[in-house]
Design a protein around this motif. Structure first.
Motif, PDB file in Angstrom:
ATOM      1  N   CYS A  96     -23.644 -22.958  19.900  1.00 24.27           N
ATOM      2  CA  CYS A  96     -24.969 -23.565  20.070  1.00 24.27           C
ATOM      3  C   CYS A  96     -25.925 -22.602  20.773  1.00 24.27           C
ATOM      4  O   CYS A  96     -27.093 -22.495  20.392  1.00 24.27           O
ATOM      5  CB  CYS A  96     -24.862 -24.873  20.839  1.00 24.27           C
ATOM      6  SG  CYS A  96     -24.045 -26.189  19.895  1.00 24.27           S
ATOM      7  N   ALA A  97     -25.438 -21.893  21.773  1.00 27.00           N
ATOM      8  CA  ALA A  97     -26.281 -20.940  22.495  1.00 27.00           C
ATOM      9  C   ALA A  97     -26.718 -19.801  21.569  1.00 27.00           C
ATOM     10  O   ALA A  97     -27.888 -19.396  21.594  1.00 27.00           O
ATOM     11  CB  ALA A  97     -25.535 -20.389  23.704  1.00 27.00           C
TER      12      ALA A  97
ATOM     13  N   TYR B 172     -23.345 -32.150  17.113  1.00 24.77           N
ATOM     14  CA  TYR B 172     -22.544 -33.328  16.773  1.00 24.77           C
ATOM     15  C   TYR B 172     -23.286 -34.292  15.847  1.00 24.77           C
ATOM     16  O   TYR B 172     -22.658 -34.952  15.022  1.00 24.77           O
ATOM     17  CB  TYR B 172     -22.071 -34.037  18.045  1.00 24.77           C
ATOM     18  CG  TYR B 172     -20.902 -33.310  18.663  1.00 24.77           C
ATOM     19  CD1 TYR B 172     -19.660 -33.332  18.057  1.00 24.77           C
ATOM     20  CD2 TYR B 172     -21.046 -32.585  19.832  1.00 24.77           C
ATOM     21  CE1 TYR B 172     -18.582 -32.657  18.598  1.00 24.77           C
ATOM     22  CE2 TYR B 172     -19.972 -31.897  20.384  1.00 24.77           C
ATOM     23  CZ  TYR B 172     -18.742 -31.941  19.755  1.00 24.77           C
ATOM     24  OH  TYR B 172     -17.677 -31.261  20.292  1.00 24.77           O
ATOM     25  N   ASN B 173     -24.611 -34.356  15.933  1.00 27.85           N
ATOM     26  CA  ASN B 173     -25.370 -35.216  15.023  1.00 27.85           C
ATOM     27  C   ASN B 173     -25.331 -34.707  13.587  1.00 27.85           C
ATOM     28  O   ASN B 173     -25.493 -35.481  12.652  1.00 27.85           O
ATOM     29  CB  ASN B 173     -26.820 -35.351  15.481  1.00 27.85           C
ATOM     30  CG  ASN B 173     -26.969 -36.220  16.701  1.00 27.85           C
ATOM     31  OD1 ASN B 173     -26.111 -37.042  16.999  1.00 27.85           O
ATOM     32  ND2 ASN B 173     -28.049 -36.023  17.430  1.00 27.85           N
ATOM     33  N   HIS B 174     -25.131 -33.408  13.413  1.00 30.61           N
ATOM     34  CA  HIS B 174     -25.091 -32.791  12.088  1.00 30.61           C
ATOM     35  C   HIS B 174     -23.722 -32.165  11.823  1.00 30.61           C
ATOM     36  O   HIS B 174     -23.618 -31.158  11.119  1.00 30.61           O
ATOM     37  CB  HIS B 174     -26.193 -31.735  11.974  1.00 30.61           C
ATOM     38  CG  HIS B 174     -27.559 -32.302  12.140  1.00 30.61           C
ATOM     39  ND1 HIS B 174     -28.216 -32.939  11.126  1.00 30.61           N
ATOM     40  CD2 HIS B 174     -28.372 -32.363  13.219  1.00 30.61           C
ATOM     41  CE1 HIS B 174     -29.392 -33.357  11.560  1.00 30.61           C
ATOM     42  NE2 HIS B 174     -29.506 -33.023  12.843  1.00 30.61           N
TER      43      HIS B 174
ATOM     44  N   ALA C 151     -21.317 -32.739   9.884  1.00 30.34           N
ATOM     45  CA  ALA C 151     -20.909 -32.536   8.489  1.00 30.34           C
ATOM     46  C   ALA C 151     -21.448 -31.229   7.915  1.00 30.34           C
ATOM     47  O   ALA C 151     -20.845 -30.671   6.990  1.00 30.34           O
ATOM     48  CB  ALA C 151     -21.376 -33.713   7.638  1.00 30.34           C
ATOM     49  N   THR C 152     -22.556 -30.729   8.440  1.00 28.34           N
ATOM     50  CA  THR C 152     -23.138 -29.499   7.916  1.00 28.34           C
ATOM     51  C   THR C 152     -22.894 -28.295   8.823  1.00 28.34           C
ATOM     52  O   THR C 152     -23.359 -27.199   8.517  1.00 28.34           O
ATOM     53  CB  THR C 152     -24.659 -29.662   7.706  1.00 28.34           C
ATOM     54  OG1 THR C 152     -25.263 -29.955   8.964  1.00 28.34           O
ATOM     55  CG2 THR C 152     -24.958 -30.764   6.718  1.00 28.34           C
ATOM     56  N   MET C 153     -22.184 -28.487   9.918  1.00 23.88           N
ATOM     57  CA  MET C 153     -21.891 -27.405  10.852  1.00 23.88           C
ATOM     58  C   MET C 153     -20.595 -26.694  10.445  1.00 23.88           C
ATOM     59  O   MET C 153     -19.866 -27.156   9.578  1.00 23.88           O
ATOM     60  CB  MET C 153     -21.768 -27.964  12.273  1.00 23.88           C
ATOM     61  CG  MET C 153     -23.055 -28.467  12.839  1.00 23.88           C
ATOM     62  SD  MET C 153     -24.224 -27.104  13.031  1.00 23.88           S
ATOM     63  CE  MET C 153     -25.713 -28.011  13.396  1.00 23.88           C
ATOM     64  N   PRO C 154     -20.305 -25.553  11.073  1.00 29.42           N
ATOM     65  CA  PRO C 154     -19.064 -24.850  10.748  1.00 29.42           C
ATOM     66  C   PRO C 154     -17.838 -25.696  11.075  1.00 29.42           C
ATOM     67  O   PRO C 154     -17.885 -26.575  11.945  1.00 29.42           O
ATOM     68  CB  PRO C 154     -19.083 -23.610  11.639  1.00 29.42           C
ATOM     69  CG  PRO C 154     -20.390 -23.569  12.305  1.00 29.42           C
ATOM     70  CD  PRO C 154     -21.072 -24.865  12.103  1.00 29.42           C
ATOM     71  N   LYS C 155     -16.769 -25.403  10.375  1.00 28.82           N
ATOM     72  CA  LYS C 155     -15.495 -26.080  10.620  1.00 28.82           C
ATOM     73  C   LYS C 155     -15.036 -25.788  12.048  1.00 28.82           C
ATOM     74  O   LYS C 155     -15.160 -24.666  12.524  1.00 28.82           O
ATOM     75  CB  LYS C 155     -14.472 -25.553   9.619  1.00 28.82           C
ATOM     76  CG  LYS C 155     -13.101 -26.136   9.755  1.00 28.82           C
ATOM     77  CD  LYS C 155     -12.182 -25.499   8.750  1.00 28.82           C
ATOM     78  CE  LYS C 155     -10.899 -25.164   9.458  1.00 28.82           C
ATOM     79  NZ  LYS C 155     -10.014 -24.343   8.674  1.00 28.82           N
ATOM     80  N   VAL C 156     -14.529 -26.803  12.704  1.00 23.44           N
ATOM     81  CA  VAL C 156     -13.990 -26.621  14.053  1.00 23.44           C
ATOM     82  C   VAL C 156     -12.467 -26.645  13.984  1.00 23.44           C
ATOM     83  O   VAL C 156     -11.882 -27.264  13.108  1.00 23.44           O
ATOM     84  CB  VAL C 156     -14.509 -27.695  15.039  1.00 23.44           C
ATOM     85  CG1 VAL C 156     -16.006 -27.588  15.212  1.00 23.44           C
ATOM     86  CG2 VAL C 156     -14.118 -29.081  14.609  1.00 23.44           C
ATOM     87  N   THR C 157     -11.854 -25.931  14.913  1.00 22.67           N
ATOM     88  CA  THR C 157     -10.398 -25.846  14.994  1.00 22.67           C
ATOM     89  C   THR C 157      -9.970 -26.291  16.379  1.00 22.67           C
ATOM     90  O   THR C 157     -10.558 -25.856  17.374  1.00 22.67           O
ATOM     91  CB  THR C 157      -9.943 -24.393  14.751  1.00 22.67           C
ATOM     92  OG1 THR C 157     -10.430 -23.968  13.476  1.00 22.67           O
ATOM     93  CG2 THR C 157      -8.435 -24.276  14.787  1.00 22.67           C
ATOM     94  N   LYS C 158      -8.979 -27.154  16.440  1.00 26.04           N
ATOM     95  CA  LYS C 158      -8.469 -27.606  17.731  1.00 26.04           C
ATOM     96  C   LYS C 158      -7.267 -26.757  18.121  1.00 26.04           C
ATOM     97  O   LYS C 158      -6.348 -26.571  17.337  1.00 26.04           O
ATOM     98  CB  LYS C 158      -8.077 -29.080  17.669  1.00 26.04           C
ATOM     99  CG  LYS C 158      -9.270 -29.990  17.516  1.00 26.04           C
ATOM    100  CD  LYS C 158      -8.876 -31.444  17.608  1.00 26.04           C
ATOM    101  CE  LYS C 158     -10.124 -32.301  17.491  1.00 26.04           C
ATOM    102  NZ  LYS C 158      -9.832 -33.711  17.624  1.00 26.04           N
TER     103      LYS C 158
END
Length: 65
Positions: A14-15, A25-27, A29-36
């Motif tokens: 984000c920075a 978090y509001n978008h 679905a269009t943001m990069p894939k996250v990995t836990k």
């Protein structure tokens, strides 16, 4: 054998991109894939690059006047 990959937190992403965490978090679905990884949620460099490429493809080309 160890895998080496660059990654960053959602706050780091984000920075770099000028988003606030809420926008991410509001978008989601269009943001990069996250990995836990355990309790951490990260974005891999490859996933951010793929996201940037998709985003550039969706931007209309500017035409010279």
């Amino acid at each position: 054998m160890t895998n080496h990959f660059k990654r960053g937190s959602i706050d780091d992403f984000c920075a770099r991109r000028g988003f606030c965490r809420s926008t991410f978090y509001n978008h989601l679905a269009t943001m990069p894939k996250v990995t836990k990884v355990g309790r951490r949620v990260i974005i891999l460099e490859e996933d951010e690059a793929a996201w940037a490429e998709r985003r550039n493809e969706n931007q209309p080309a500017l035409e010279a006047a």
